[in-house]
Scaffold this motif. Structure first.
Motif, PDB file in Angstrom:
ATOM      1  N   HIS A  27       0.826  -1.208   0.000  1.00  0.00           N
ATOM      2  CA  HIS A  27       0.000   0.000   0.000  1.00  0.00           C
ATOM      3  C   HIS A  27       0.858   1.255   0.000  1.00  0.00           C
ATOM      4  O   HIS A  27       0.453   2.275  -0.513  1.00  0.00           O
ATOM      5  CB  HIS A  27      -0.897  -0.004   1.234  1.00  0.00           C
ATOM      6  CG  HIS A  27      -2.019  -0.978   1.103  1.00  0.00           C
ATOM      7  ND1 HIS A  27      -3.326  -0.626   1.205  1.00  0.00           N
ATOM      8  CD2 HIS A  27      -2.020  -2.301   0.831  1.00  0.00           C
ATOM      9  CE1 HIS A  27      -4.094  -1.682   1.033  1.00  0.00           C
ATOM     10  NE2 HIS A  27      -3.325  -2.709   0.813  1.00  0.00           N
ATOM     11  N   SER A  38     -12.430  -3.733  -2.755  1.00  0.00           N
ATOM     12  CA  SER A  38     -13.113  -5.013  -2.987  1.00  0.00           C
ATOM     13  C   SER A  38     -14.624  -4.831  -3.041  1.00  0.00           C
ATOM     14  O   SER A  38     -15.169  -3.874  -2.486  1.00  0.00           O
ATOM     15  CB  SER A  38     -12.775  -5.999  -1.884  1.00  0.00           C
ATOM     16  OG  SER A  38     -11.435  -6.308  -1.931  1.00  0.00           O
ATOM     17  N   SER A 579      -2.950  -6.835  10.929  1.00  0.00           N
ATOM     18  CA  SER A 579      -2.965  -5.904  12.071  1.00  0.00           C
ATOM     19  C   SER A 579      -2.767  -6.646  13.387  1.00  0.00           C
ATOM     20  O   SER A 579      -3.236  -7.772  13.558  1.00  0.00           O
ATOM     21  CB  SER A 579      -4.289  -5.175  12.134  1.00  0.00           C
ATOM     22  OG  SER A 579      -4.626  -4.697  10.886  1.00  0.00           O
ATOM     23  N   LYS A 581      -4.053  -5.411  16.170  1.00  0.00           N
ATOM     24  CA  LYS A 581      -5.278  -5.220  16.937  1.00  0.00           C
ATOM     25  C   LYS A 581      -6.472  -5.229  15.999  1.00  0.00           C
ATOM     26  O   LYS A 581      -6.455  -4.572  14.965  1.00  0.00           O
ATOM     27  CB  LYS A 581      -5.222  -3.879  17.651  1.00  0.00           C
ATOM     28  CG  LYS A 581      -4.321  -3.888  18.853  1.00  0.00           C
ATOM     29  CD  LYS A 581      -4.343  -2.536  19.522  1.00  0.00           C
ATOM     30  CE  LYS A 581      -3.463  -2.580  20.760  1.00  0.00           C
ATOM     31  NZ  LYS A 581      -3.232  -1.252  21.300  1.00  0.00           N
ATOM     32  N   VAL A 582      -7.525  -5.951  16.433  1.00  0.00           N
ATOM     33  CA  VAL A 582      -8.745  -5.956  15.616  1.00  0.00           C
ATOM     34  C   VAL A 582      -9.617  -4.795  16.083  1.00  0.00           C
ATOM     35  O   VAL A 582      -9.858  -4.638  17.282  1.00  0.00           O
ATOM     36  CB  VAL A 582      -9.493  -7.295  15.777  1.00  0.00           C
ATOM     37  CG1 VAL A 582     -10.777  -7.274  14.972  1.00  0.00           C
ATOM     38  CG2 VAL A 582      -8.621  -8.436  15.336  1.00  0.00           C
ATOM     39  N   ASN A 602      -8.922   2.985   7.670  1.00  0.00           N
ATOM     40  CA  ASN A 602      -9.613   2.823   6.389  1.00  0.00           C
ATOM     41  C   ASN A 602     -10.248   1.453   6.233  1.00  0.00           C
ATOM     42  O   ASN A 602     -10.574   1.052   5.128  1.00  0.00           O
ATOM     43  CB  ASN A 602      -8.608   3.010   5.253  1.00  0.00           C
ATOM     44  CG  ASN A 602      -8.700   4.394   4.682  1.00  0.00           C
ATOM     45  OD1 ASN A 602      -9.777   4.991   4.708  1.00  0.00           O
ATOM     46  ND2 ASN A 602      -7.591   4.910   4.194  1.00  0.00           N
ATOM     47  N   HIS A 603     -10.364   0.697   7.325  1.00  0.00           N
ATOM     48  CA  HIS A 603     -10.896  -0.664   7.199  1.00  0.00           C
ATOM     49  C   HIS A 603     -12.326  -0.625   6.649  1.00  0.00           C
ATOM     50  O   HIS A 603     -13.081   0.306   6.933  1.00  0.00           O
ATOM     51  CB  HIS A 603     -10.886  -1.376   8.548  1.00  0.00           C
ATOM     52  CG  HIS A 603      -9.502  -1.531   9.100  1.00  0.00           C
ATOM     53  ND1 HIS A 603      -8.426  -1.837   8.319  1.00  0.00           N
ATOM     54  CD2 HIS A 603      -9.037  -1.414  10.367  1.00  0.00           C
ATOM     55  CE1 HIS A 603      -7.345  -1.900   9.080  1.00  0.00           C
ATOM     56  NE2 HIS A 603      -7.678  -1.643  10.319  1.00  0.00           N
ATOM     57  N   HIS A 604     -12.654  -1.691   5.930  1.00  0.00           N
ATOM     58  CA  HIS A 604     -13.994  -1.718   5.319  1.00  0.00           C
ATOM     59  C   HIS A 604     -14.971  -2.613   6.054  1.00  0.00           C
ATOM     60  O   HIS A 604     -16.135  -2.687   5.690  1.00  0.00           O
ATOM     61  CB  HIS A 604     -13.881  -2.160   3.865  1.00  0.00           C
ATOM     62  CG  HIS A 604     -13.113  -1.192   3.041  1.00  0.00           C
ATOM     63  ND1 HIS A 604     -11.867  -1.465   2.534  1.00  0.00           N
ATOM     64  CD2 HIS A 604     -13.398   0.071   2.675  1.00  0.00           C
ATOM     65  CE1 HIS A 604     -11.419  -0.423   1.885  1.00  0.00           C
ATOM     66  NE2 HIS A 604     -12.323   0.529   1.957  1.00  0.00           N
ATOM     67  N   GLY A 605     -14.491  -3.338   7.050  1.00  0.00           N
ATOM     68  CA  GLY A 605     -15.392  -4.207   7.805  1.00  0.00           C
ATOM     69  C   GLY A 605     -14.967  -4.262   9.263  1.00  0.00           C
ATOM     70  O   GLY A 605     -13.772  -4.233   9.567  1.00  0.00           O
ATOM     71  N   PHE A 606     -15.940  -4.322  10.187  1.00  0.00           N
ATOM     72  CA  PHE A 606     -15.621  -4.318  11.609  1.00  0.00           C
ATOM     73  C   PHE A 606     -16.460  -5.384  12.316  1.00  0.00           C
ATOM     74  O   PHE A 606     -17.704  -5.370  12.191  1.00  0.00           O
ATOM     75  CB  PHE A 606     -15.948  -2.953  12.230  1.00  0.00           C
ATOM     76  CG  PHE A 606     -15.222  -1.820  11.559  1.00  0.00           C
ATOM     77  CD1 PHE A 606     -13.956  -1.436  11.970  1.00  0.00           C
ATOM     78  CD2 PHE A 606     -15.804  -1.161  10.468  1.00  0.00           C
ATOM     79  CE1 PHE A 606     -13.285  -0.399  11.331  1.00  0.00           C
ATOM     80  CE2 PHE A 606     -15.142  -0.131   9.836  1.00  0.00           C
ATOM     81  CZ  PHE A 606     -13.882   0.255  10.257  1.00  0.00           C
ATOM     82  N   PRO A 607     -15.811  -6.260  13.070  1.00  0.00           N
ATOM     83  CA  PRO A 607     -16.609  -7.187  13.877  1.00  0.00           C
ATOM     84  C   PRO A 607     -17.418  -6.391  14.911  1.00  0.00           C
ATOM     85  O   PRO A 607     -16.955  -5.362  15.400  1.00  0.00           O
ATOM     86  CB  PRO A 607     -15.546  -8.051  14.574  1.00  0.00           C
ATOM     87  CG  PRO A 607     -14.311  -7.877  13.760  1.00  0.00           C
ATOM     88  CD  PRO A 607     -14.373  -6.509  13.175  1.00  0.00           C
ATOM     89  N   ARG A 717     -15.143 -11.019   0.922  1.00  0.00           N
ATOM     90  CA  ARG A 717     -14.366  -9.803   1.162  1.00  0.00           C
ATOM     91  C   ARG A 717     -13.697  -9.857   2.539  1.00  0.00           C
ATOM     92  O   ARG A 717     -12.611  -9.336   2.722  1.00  0.00           O
ATOM     93  CB  ARG A 717     -15.291  -8.586   1.097  1.00  0.00           C
ATOM     94  CG  ARG A 717     -14.511  -7.303   1.201  1.00  0.00           C
ATOM     95  CD  ARG A 717     -15.369  -6.095   1.001  1.00  0.00           C
ATOM     96  NE  ARG A 717     -14.538  -4.911   0.875  1.00  0.00           N
ATOM     97  CZ  ARG A 717     -14.996  -3.691   0.725  1.00  0.00           C
ATOM     98  NH1 ARG A 717     -16.285  -3.479   0.654  1.00  0.00           N
ATOM     99  NH2 ARG A 717     -14.175  -2.671   0.620  1.00  0.00           N
TER     100      ARG A 717
HETATM  101  P1  ATP Z   1     -10.738  -4.320   0.623  1.00  0.00           P
HETATM  102  O1  ATP Z   1     -11.064  -3.277  -0.376  1.00  0.00           O
HETATM  103  O2  ATP Z   1     -10.576  -5.689   0.082  1.00  0.00           O
HETATM  104  O3  ATP Z   1     -11.653  -4.285   1.780  1.00  0.00           O
HETATM  105  P2  ATP Z   1      -8.323  -3.527   2.118  1.00  0.00           P
HETATM  106  O4  ATP Z   1      -7.252  -4.549   2.294  1.00  0.00           O
HETATM  107  O5  ATP Z   1      -7.919  -2.139   1.786  1.00  0.00           O
HETATM  108  O6  ATP Z   1      -9.249  -4.031   0.963  1.00  0.00           O
HETATM  109  P3  ATP Z   1      -8.978  -2.995   4.830  1.00  0.00           P
HETATM  110  O7  ATP Z   1     -10.281  -3.233   5.495  1.00  0.00           O
HETATM  111  O8  ATP Z   1      -8.449  -1.614   4.873  1.00  0.00           O
HETATM  112  O9  ATP Z   1      -9.222  -3.527   3.417  1.00  0.00           O
HETATM  113  O10 ATP Z   1      -7.873  -3.960   5.394  1.00  0.00           O
HETATM  114  C1  ATP Z   1      -6.502  -3.688   5.393  1.00  0.00           C
HETATM  115  C2  ATP Z   1      -5.788  -4.620   6.356  1.00  0.00           C
HETATM  116  O11 ATP Z   1      -6.275  -4.389   7.641  1.00  0.00           O
HETATM  117  C3  ATP Z   1      -6.001  -6.094   6.076  1.00  0.00           C
HETATM  118  O12 ATP Z   1      -4.758  -6.688   6.026  1.00  0.00           O
HETATM  119  C4  ATP Z   1      -6.749  -6.663   7.254  1.00  0.00           C
HETATM  120  O13 ATP Z   1      -6.105  -7.793   7.777  1.00  0.00           O
HETATM  121  C5  ATP Z   1      -6.720  -5.573   8.261  1.00  0.00           C
HETATM  122  N1  ATP Z   1      -8.051  -5.295   8.794  1.00  0.00           N
HETATM  123  C6  ATP Z   1      -9.194  -5.214   8.111  1.00  0.00           C
HETATM  124  N2  ATP Z   1     -10.227  -4.926   8.917  1.00  0.00           N
HETATM  125  C7  ATP Z   1      -9.715  -4.818  10.142  1.00  0.00           C
HETATM  126  C8  ATP Z   1     -10.267  -4.537  11.431  1.00  0.00           C
HETATM  127  N3  ATP Z   1     -11.570  -4.297  11.608  1.00  0.00           N
HETATM  128  N4  ATP Z   1      -9.429  -4.538  12.461  1.00  0.00           N
HETATM  129  C9  ATP Z   1      -8.130  -4.768  12.316  1.00  0.00           C
HETATM  130  N5  ATP Z   1      -7.551  -5.048  11.159  1.00  0.00           N
HETATM  131  C10 ATP Z   1      -8.321  -5.061  10.070  1.00  0.00           C
END
Ligand code: ATP
Length: 755
Positions: A27, A38, A579, A581-582, A602-607, A717
């Motif tokens: 990145h 994605s 990462s 930390k989640v 910038n994560h796109h999904g969160f538990p 995803r």
């Molecule tokens: P996509 O467009 O496929 O969602 P991305 O890789 O840019 O692509 P991100 O969600 O930014 O998506 O994830 C980047 C990295 O951060 C990944 O390697 C993933 O393991 C980690 N990650 C994703 N979501 C989380 C989260 N909620 N907490 C911690 N780490 C995360």
């Protein structure tokens, strides 16, 4: 809320793999990667979805299926008409250019060259201007981007309405302007854009909006339609419906479902019918210079349809040359494209415009100048070859071109390739009735020149396909080998045109690495089934990665290939998590907290987790960033207390499912678009109704190969990595999924579904 998970293994990063040059996506180092996002193909079975499903009866399902068929019908018609429009325009521009050049040539060669080159430069200028100023995503063939889309990655701008317009008009300029490129790749992109627009009900931004078509406004449905669009593009470009279906299956899609086959086939068939009907309308001179040409059908039936044992060696040789030249072509275009991308094109749009015009000028100089140096050849005996049209006066163009010949009964073989549309030139090269039409020296000159031009041209900022240049290069060396074989085995009935066809197939096979679809396309466009076994022999698949994969990688599109890498067998799921930390959310979270988390990463999904009174944490699902943004923007779910807003199980969604859908290729909402007052920041939001309650979960020690296959095969995803579960509540086998009593019980409970 951050959950730290214990790491017992050293962290693994794909950048550290031994194969880093191929597999790495950093990145930080590669800014283009950040642009790719994605797609969400997974069904998010949240409350809104379940309510939507519960309200549907059989009638709803029937109308949904009818809409799907209607959509693919629309895609077929629109793609066929677009292809027809591009062809008419290209053929007419070529016709005007050649007739103007030949007319002026009677008076002055220099003036003729000026007319010829200005015509070309003007068209190329219009193309590059459209692309740079209006639709940047229309540059190139578009197939790597569409391949990426169907692999689960969306690049900004690729499927927009403006890209469609730019692709259509840009292709007319670049192909009509005589550059060494074709319109087939752009047509695949055109079909995909049309499909995406149909799927989301048009483009609201451009006031072309059909609300009733919004049924398919989600990534999963759009993926199916885009697959149909790709097949439609190939079907329109080559008039090869079966080839179109196989191209979509072999080359662009990553997931294929049996239900899709019929729809893709239907779309291709519709395109074929539309194109045929439109061409029928053009046969009476309604379309200017556009006659039977333009759409690729190079009928070589009636030529050599058998082969002797002695020919197998030279035919295999054609295959090997194709593999080597194709690999060389891929490598050279890759070097040049990445140099352009990283250095030249960074200097601004004006550099792109000047570059495309210079390439056009160079093409004009070579295509006009080289035939001037070539000696003319007497026309073939008219009695022996009655079908052949040989010129009797300067300026006639068609099968044979009289260019700079002193005798009206002579033709210039090099001009016969240059002063025809590419489609007609290929028809000449494939021609089965024209033994010794070309001299070996002319073919060699053309091969060297066209190969170099095709390498230089690909990557300029215009819409560009590689099929036709590939066919031209391949058929030239194929014909050269054919001439050699004809001289070697004088007694055998051997046709140079057959070798030209095999050469084309071998070059495309070597460059694009398509096999089955390519064979079928070649058979469909040449109308000669007898040659299928030979074409199958000539198509190779050995050297480097395919053209589109290389280009996709260069553009930073993170494609998941069909097979995981070997080293993944040795890695475990937890080692792939980047990462420490989640980042999670509580199921009832403060608005201000959500905003600050979204701003901080910038994560796109969160538990989403629920803390029980016992202090234990339970994961209740996964929420997408896009959902959180919609909730923050709408504000309708904000609540004052941090308790459940509704009685569990009786939540009524205030949102329609389509509200959460993002239009294709657009960035969608950003956290910076959300404006909240300090009071609103203090409110709460219950996330539980909006989470995906059943995300895919893998145990932390699952091998990365298995995770990869799960990801690739289901189009995922996100996958949550969890510790080994402590208990098992049941085991499902195949028979449980087929259980009839379970179905009966369900239908009794939901009588509306029986309707
Ligand atoms: P996509 O467009 O496929 O969602 P991305 O890789 O840019 O692509 P991100 O969600 O930014 O998506 O994830 C980047 C990295 O951060 C990944 O390697 C993933 O393991 C980690 N990650 C994703 N979501 C989380 C989260 N909620 N907490 C911690 N780490 C995360």
């Amino acid at each position: 809320m951050d959950i730290e998970h214990p790491r017992r293994w050293p962290r693994w990063s794909p950048l550290r793999s031994s194969d880093s040059s191929v597999n790495a996506y950093d990145h930080n180092e590669e800014p283009n990667v950040i642009e790719a996002e994605s797609l969400d193909y997974e069904v998010i079975e949240n409350v809104a979805y379940r309510q939507d499903q519960a309200s549907r009866g059989k009638l709803h399902y029937a109308s949904y299926v009818a809409f799907k068929w209607l959509s693919v019908l629309l895609i077929g018609i629109a793609t066929g008409l677009s292809a027809f429009f591009i062809n008419i325009a290209v053929e007419n521009f070529s016709g005007w250019r050649f007739s103007a050049t030949f007319t002026v040539m009677k008076y002055s060669y220099f003036a003729a060259f000026l007319v010829y080159s200005l015509f070309n430069v003007a068209l190329v200028f219009s193309s590059v201007k459209i692309v740079t100023k209006f639709a940047p995503a229309a540059a190139g063939s578009g197939i790597p981007e569409i391949k990426g889309y169907l692999n689960g990655v969306d690049m900004p701008g690729v499927l927009l309405f403006r890209t469609l317009v730019g692709k259509i008009f840009g292709s007319i300029g670049s192909v009509g302007g005589g550059l060494a490129l074709g319109k087939e790749g752009p047509l695949v992109h055109t079909g995909a854009c049309i499909a995406s627009l149909v799927g989301q009900g048009g483009s609201a931004k451009h006031f072309v909006n059909w609300k009733w078509l919004e049924v398919f406004k989600n990534d999963r449905e759009r993926r199916d339609l885009v697959t149909c669009g790709c097949a439609a593009g190939v079907s329109a470009a080559f008039r090869a419906p079966v080839g179109g279906v196989l191209f979509a299956l072999e080359e662009v899609t990553s997931w294929w479902r049996s239900q899709l086959l019929w729809r893709v086939f239907f779309t291709s068939a519709v395109v074929a019918v539309v194109v045929r009907s439109a061409m029928g309308w053009c046969t009476h001179g309604n379309c200017g210079h556009f006659g039977s040409g333009g759409f690729i059908i190079w009928d070589v039936s009636g030529g050599q349809d058998d082969y002797s044992f002695y020919e197998l060696l030279p035919m295999a040789m054609v295959g090997v040359i194709g593999g080597l030249l194709g690999a060389l072509f891929n490598q050279l275009t890759l070097y040049l494209s990445s140099w352009r991308r990283n250095i030249l094109h960074k200097r601004g749009d004006s550099v792109k415009i000047v570059e495309a015009c210079l390439v056009s000028l160079l093409t004009s100089v070579l295509s006009f100048g080289l035939p001037l140096l070539t000696k003319c050849t007497p026309c073939p005996d008219a009695e022996k070859y009655p079908d052949i049209i040989c010129p009797h006066s300067e300026g006639t163009y068609g099968n044979y071109v009289n260019f700079h010949c002193s005798n009206p009964n002579e033709y210039n073989d090099l001009a016969t390739i240059f002063f025809n549309t590419q489609d007609d030139a290929i028809r000449n090269l494939f021609s089965t009735k024209t033994l010794h039409e070309y001299s070996a020296s002319s073919l060699l000159i053309f091969l060297g020149m066209f190969f170099s031009l095709a390498v230089i041209t690909f990557g300029t900022a215009v819409p560009a396909g590689q099929f036709v240049p590939g066919i031209m290069i391949g058929s030239t060396y194929g014909r050269l080998v054919g001439m050699f074989v004809v001289n070697l085995y004088k007694k055998l009935d051997i046709d140079e045109g057959t070798y030209a066809l095999l050469g084309a197939a071998s070059f495309l096979g070597g460059s694009m690495r398509m096999t089955v679809s390519l064979c079928v396309i070649m058979v469909e466009i040449t109308n000669n089934l007898n040659l299928l076994p030979l074409i199958m022999l000539a198509v190779g698949d050995t050297f480097n990665a395919g053209f589109y994969e290389e280009q996709a990688r260069m553009k930073g599109i993170p494609l998941l290939e069909s097979r995981p890498k070997y080293f993944m067998r040795k890695k475990q799921a937890r080692e792939a998590c980047q990462s420490q930390k989640v980042v999670c959310f509580n199921h009832i979270s403060k608005v201000g907290h959500i905003v600050s988390v979204l701003q901080s990463n910038n994560h796109h999904g969160f538990p989403v987790v629920n803390r029980l009174q016992s202090g234990e944490t339970v994961v209740i699902g996964l929420i997408l960033r896009s959902y959180l943004l919609v909730l923050l923007q709408s504000k309708s779910d904000f609540q004052t207390s941090d308790s459940h807003g509704d009685i569990r199980g009786h939540f009524t969604s205030r949102h329609r499912l389509t509200e959460f859908a993002k239009p294709a290729s657009s960035r969608g909402l950003s956290i910076h678009d959300i404006h909240l007052s300090p009071e609103e920041m203090e409110l709460y939001i219950d996330l539980e109704p909006f989470v995906n309650p059943s995300p895919y979960i893998v145990p932390e020690d699952m091998s990365l190969t298995k995770v990869y296959n799960l990801f690739r095969q289901l189009g995922l995803r996100h996958v949550l990595v969890v510790p080994r579960p402590s208990e098992v509540v049941g085991v499902i086998t195949r028979k449980d999924l087929l259980s009839e009593p379970a179905e009966d019980v369900y239908l009794d409970e939901h009588p509306a579904v029986r309707m």
